[in-house]
Design an enzyme around this catalytic site. Structure first.
Site, PDB file in Angstrom:
ATOM      1  N   CYS A   1     -17.508  22.940  16.658  1.00 64.34           N
ATOM      2  CA  CYS A   1     -17.825  23.665  17.899  1.00 64.34           C
ATOM      3  C   CYS A   1     -18.890  24.715  17.638  1.00 64.34           C
ATOM      4  O   CYS A   1     -18.931  25.325  16.577  1.00 64.34           O
ATOM      5  CB  CYS A   1     -16.576  24.360  18.446  1.00 64.34           C
ATOM      6  SG  CYS A   1     -15.510  23.270  19.364  1.00 64.34           S
TER       7      CYS A   1
ATOM      8  N   ILE B   1     -13.696  22.838  25.304  1.00 59.13           N
ATOM      9  CA  ILE B   1     -12.796  23.054  24.162  1.00 59.13           C
ATOM     10  C   ILE B   1     -12.274  24.483  24.165  1.00 59.13           C
ATOM     11  O   ILE B   1     -11.110  24.735  23.826  1.00 59.13           O
ATOM     12  CB  ILE B   1     -13.505  22.714  22.832  1.00 59.13           C
ATOM     13  CG1 ILE B   1     -13.979  21.250  22.831  1.00 59.13           C
ATOM     14  CG2 ILE B   1     -12.589  22.971  21.642  1.00 59.13           C
ATOM     15  CD1 ILE B   1     -12.884  20.210  23.050  1.00 59.13           C
ATOM     16  N   GLU B   2     -13.095  25.427  24.587  1.00 62.75           N
ATOM     17  CA  GLU B   2     -12.643  26.818  24.678  1.00 62.75           C
ATOM     18  C   GLU B   2     -11.516  26.960  25.700  1.00 62.75           C
ATOM     19  O   GLU B   2     -10.530  27.663  25.449  1.00 62.75           O
ATOM     20  CB  GLU B   2     -13.824  27.726  25.034  1.00 62.75           C
ATOM     21  CG  GLU B   2     -14.810  27.938  23.899  1.00 62.75           C
ATOM     22  CD  GLU B   2     -15.720  26.744  23.587  1.00 62.75           C
ATOM     23  OE1 GLU B   2     -16.418  26.802  22.565  1.00 62.75           O
ATOM     24  OE2 GLU B   2     -15.740  25.755  24.346  1.00 62.75           O
TER      25      GLU B   2
ATOM     26  N   ASP C   1       6.417  31.273  20.669  1.00 65.05           N
ATOM     27  CA  ASP C   1       6.697  32.221  19.585  1.00 65.05           C
ATOM     28  C   ASP C   1       7.551  33.389  20.060  1.00 65.05           C
ATOM     29  O   ASP C   1       8.483  33.803  19.379  1.00 65.05           O
ATOM     30  CB  ASP C   1       5.385  32.739  18.987  1.00 65.05           C
ATOM     31  CG  ASP C   1       5.638  33.731  17.872  1.00 65.05           C
ATOM     32  OD1 ASP C   1       6.330  33.370  16.894  1.00 65.05           O
ATOM     33  OD2 ASP C   1       5.161  34.874  17.979  1.00 65.05           O
TER      34      ASP C   1
END
EC number: 4.6.1.17
Length: 181
Positions: A76, A113-114, A128
């Site tokens: 990227c 993609i970002e 998490d």
């Protein structure tokens, strides 16, 4: 479908040369969901998780990840993002939280993609922060919903409403939160 551009003539992986591409405004919208237990869903919505504001922290993590995608995905390009938001929707019937990441830039290559990275990291952050109560959480449906700009023009995934991507300056309908940077 076009040819693969991340390989040279000998088959070695290369970063695409975008030197000759036109500079255009580019936008991408990605979404994904995380299915959680009823207790986790309720605690996130009420803001009573012991670790704090789950969606606020997930939003920040997603924005940070979108900005650093070039460090995570080897081929990227480093991009100067002009806008990045992460918004959330509560899907009560399925006990899911949907994350929506909108990314903009003005440049020679797109921001798909970002946007996908922003969604994935936002969902991983939710996992998490809530795993002590629910280790069975599932992330799913991570996808590109919309992109525009560049030679390939506009793409809209089947079933995606044009209204949700029409105004990248505002939050998509049904989503909570700003997350503007």
């Amino acid at each position: 479908m076009g040819e693969f551009t991340h390989f040279d003539s000998s088959g070695s992986a290369v970063m695409v040369d975008v030197s000759d591409k036109e500079i255009t405004e580019r936008t991408a919208v990605a979404k994904g969901r995380i299915r959680v237990s009823e207790e986790v869903f309720r605690k996130i919505r009420e803001g009573t998780m012991k670790k704090g504001d789950v969606l606020g922290i997930a939003r920040t993590a997603g924005i940070m990840a979108a900005k650093r995608t070039f460090e995570l995905i080897p081929l990227c390009h480093l991009l100067a993002l002009t806008r990045c938001t992460i918004d959330f929707a509560y899907l009560e019937e399925t006990l899911e939280i949907e994350a929506c990441c909108t990314v903009k830039t003005v440049g020679k290559t797109g921001v798909e993609i970002e946007a996908l990275t922003g969604v994935e990291i936002a969902l991983l952050t939710i996992y998490d922060m809530c795993k002590a109560l629910d280790r069975s959480m599932e992330m799913n449906g991570i996808r590109l919903c919309y992109k525009n700009g560049g030679k390939s023009g506009e793409y809209r995934a089947a079933g995606e409403s044009p209204e949700k991507q029409k105004d990248p300056e505002g939050s998509p309908d049904g989503y909570a939160g700003g997350g503007d940077e």
